[in-house]
Design a protein around this motif. Structure first.
Motif, mmCIF file in Angstrom:
data_model
loop_
_atom_site.group_PDB
_atom_site.id
_atom_site.type_symbol
_atom_site.label_atom_id
_atom_site.label_comp_id
_atom_site.label_asym_id
_atom_site.label_seq_id
_atom_site.Cartn_x
_atom_site.Cartn_y
_atom_site.Cartn_z
ATOM 1 N N UNK A 78 0.829 -1.216 0.000
ATOM 2 C CA UNK A 78 0.000 0.000 0.000
ATOM 3 C C UNK A 78 0.862 1.264 0.000
ATOM 4 N N UNK A 79 1.943 1.235 0.764
ATOM 5 C CA UNK A 79 2.839 2.398 0.811
ATOM 6 C C UNK A 79 3.484 2.641 -0.549
ATOM 7 N N UNK A 80 3.842 1.575 -1.235
ATOM 8 C CA UNK A 80 4.428 1.708 -2.576
ATOM 9 C C UNK A 80 3.412 2.316 -3.533
ATOM 10 N N UNK A 81 2.167 1.813 -3.473
ATOM 11 C CA UNK A 81 1.113 2.348 -4.343
ATOM 12 C C UNK A 81 0.871 3.835 -4.065
ATOM 13 N N UNK A 82 0.835 4.218 -2.790
ATOM 14 C CA UNK A 82 0.597 5.619 -2.436
ATOM 15 C C UNK A 82 1.748 6.507 -2.907
ATOM 16 N N UNK A 83 2.992 6.020 -2.762
ATOM 17 C CA UNK A 83 4.152 6.805 -3.207
ATOM 18 C C UNK A 83 4.171 6.932 -4.722
ATOM 19 N N UNK A 84 3.754 5.881 -5.415
ATOM 20 C CA UNK A 84 3.701 5.934 -6.885
ATOM 21 C C UNK A 84 2.669 6.970 -7.344
ATOM 22 N N UNK A 85 1.523 7.000 -6.686
ATOM 23 C CA UNK A 85 0.470 7.949 -7.053
ATOM 24 C C UNK A 85 0.872 9.378 -6.740
ATOM 25 N N UNK A 86 1.566 9.585 -5.631
ATOM 26 C CA UNK A 86 1.976 10.926 -5.228
ATOM 27 C C UNK A 86 3.143 11.418 -6.084
ATOM 28 N N UNK A 87 3.933 10.525 -6.619
ATOM 29 C CA UNK A 87 5.035 10.877 -7.491
ATOM 30 C C UNK A 87 6.212 11.520 -6.777
ATOM 31 N N UNK A 88 6.331 11.324 -5.498
ATOM 32 C CA UNK A 88 7.450 11.906 -4.769
ATOM 33 C C UNK A 88 8.108 10.840 -3.902
ATOM 34 N N UNK A 89 9.150 11.246 -3.251
ATOM 35 C CA UNK A 89 9.887 10.367 -2.347
ATOM 36 C C UNK A 89 10.396 9.120 -3.072
ATOM 37 N N UNK A 90 11.124 9.333 -4.156
ATOM 38 C CA UNK A 90 11.622 8.228 -4.974
ATOM 39 C C UNK A 90 12.528 7.288 -4.177
ATOM 40 N N UNK A 91 13.347 7.829 -3.287
ATOM 41 C CA UNK A 91 14.226 6.979 -2.480
ATOM 42 C C UNK A 91 13.428 6.115 -1.506
ATOM 43 N N UNK A 92 12.397 6.709 -0.896
ATOM 44 C CA UNK A 92 11.524 5.944 -0.003
ATOM 45 C C UNK A 92 10.853 4.819 -0.775
ATOM 46 N N UNK A 93 10.386 5.123 -1.939
ATOM 47 C CA UNK A 93 9.736 4.131 -2.789
ATOM 48 C C UNK A 93 10.697 3.004 -3.142
ATOM 49 N N UNK A 94 11.912 3.343 -3.501
ATOM 50 C CA UNK A 94 12.915 2.321 -3.837
ATOM 51 C C UNK A 94 13.213 1.445 -2.626
ATOM 52 N N UNK A 95 13.281 2.043 -1.445
ATOM 53 C CA UNK A 95 13.533 1.277 -0.218
ATOM 54 C C UNK A 95 12.400 0.315 0.088
ATOM 55 N N UNK A 96 11.164 0.794 -0.044
ATOM 56 C CA UNK A 96 10.011 -0.076 0.197
ATOM 57 C C UNK A 96 9.976 -1.226 -0.803
ATOM 58 N N UNK A 97 10.297 -0.944 -2.039
ATOM 59 C CA UNK A 97 10.319 -2.013 -3.049
ATOM 60 C C UNK A 97 11.351 -3.076 -2.685
ATOM 61 N N UNK A 98 12.498 -2.651 -2.216
ATOM 62 C CA UNK A 98 13.548 -3.586 -1.830
ATOM 63 C C UNK A 98 13.100 -4.450 -0.651
ATOM 64 N N UNK A 99 12.501 -3.815 0.362
ATOM 65 C CA UNK A 99 12.024 -4.559 1.536
ATOM 66 C C UNK A 99 10.940 -5.560 1.128
ATOM 67 N N UNK A 100 10.026 -5.118 0.278
ATOM 68 C CA UNK A 100 8.966 -6.026 -0.183
ATOM 69 C C UNK A 100 9.563 -7.203 -0.930
ATOM 70 N N UNK A 101 10.537 -6.954 -1.791
ATOM 71 C CA UNK A 101 11.196 -8.033 -2.539
ATOM 72 C C UNK A 101 11.861 -9.023 -1.578
ATOM 73 N N UNK A 102 12.509 -8.509 -0.532
ATOM 74 C CA UNK A 102 13.155 -9.385 0.443
ATOM 75 C C UNK A 102 12.130 -10.236 1.181
ATOM 76 N N UNK A 103 11.031 -9.619 1.597
ATOM 77 C CA UNK A 103 9.982 -10.384 2.285
ATOM 78 C C UNK A 103 9.389 -11.462 1.378
ATOM 79 N N UNK A 104 9.123 -11.115 0.132
ATOM 80 C CA UNK A 104 8.580 -12.099 -0.809
ATOM 81 C C UNK A 104 9.562 -13.242 -1.030
#
Length: 172
Positions: A78-104
């Protein structure tokens, strides 16, 4: 030495009694042997059943932990989706994607795989219908959309996929 008839009769009775005693002893021995074999088989069945139960417990021991981890994975999504829609915080988005990938990756390594039912026939064993709506593109009783990903551990459902199910083409 002479035997009279009375002695012979007594001797015959004694022999007959001994033979019948042997038969009853043989019957008791056979019954005891049968009980022994049955108890032995029952013990083996108990050992086998216990071994299966222990193997199942070991196989599914991670189930509670996985159930606790899945909401975290959902919130990250959900946080990734919200950051994608807002179009900001690219580093935060990249970090969340990495964490999600690790969990998966961790979930997959432990045989916890997602249930991806989009377009499939609705199966209450793996899916939880939250809505039913008409669709001209998707046949009746088929999944239109997945609102929350489900997961299974080996062959057991950890959490069913929440889905929207087609009721068929709209009438009217």
């Amino acid at each position: 030495m002479e035997f009279d008839e009375k002695d012979v009769e007594l001797n015959d009775e004694a022999i007959a009694g001994a033979v019948s005693g042997e038969d009853s002893l043989a019957d008791e021995l056979a019954a005891a042997n049968d009980r022994y074999l049955r108890l032995q088989a029952e013990m083996q069945n108990l050992r086998n059943r216990t071994s299966r139960e222990i193997a199942d417990e070991r196989k599914y021991a991670a189930l509670p932990v996985l159930r606790d981890l899945l909401p975290v994975l959902d919130n990250i999504g959900r946080a990734i989706e919200a950051a994608e829609k807002a179009g900001e915080a690219e580093n935060l988005l990249a970090g969340f994607r990495l964490v999600r990938q690790q969990l998966e990756t961790i979930l997959t390594r432990h045989e916890c795989v997602p249930i991806s039912p989009e377009g499939e026939l609705f199966d209450p064993n793996f899916h939880q219908a939250i809505l039913q709506q008409p669709s001209a593109d998707v046949p009746a009783n088929h999944v239109i959309m997945v609102t929350q990903t489900g997961y299974k551990l080996h062959d057991r459902v950890v959490r069913p996929a929440q889905v929207i199910v087609s009721s068929g083409a709209a009438t009217g």
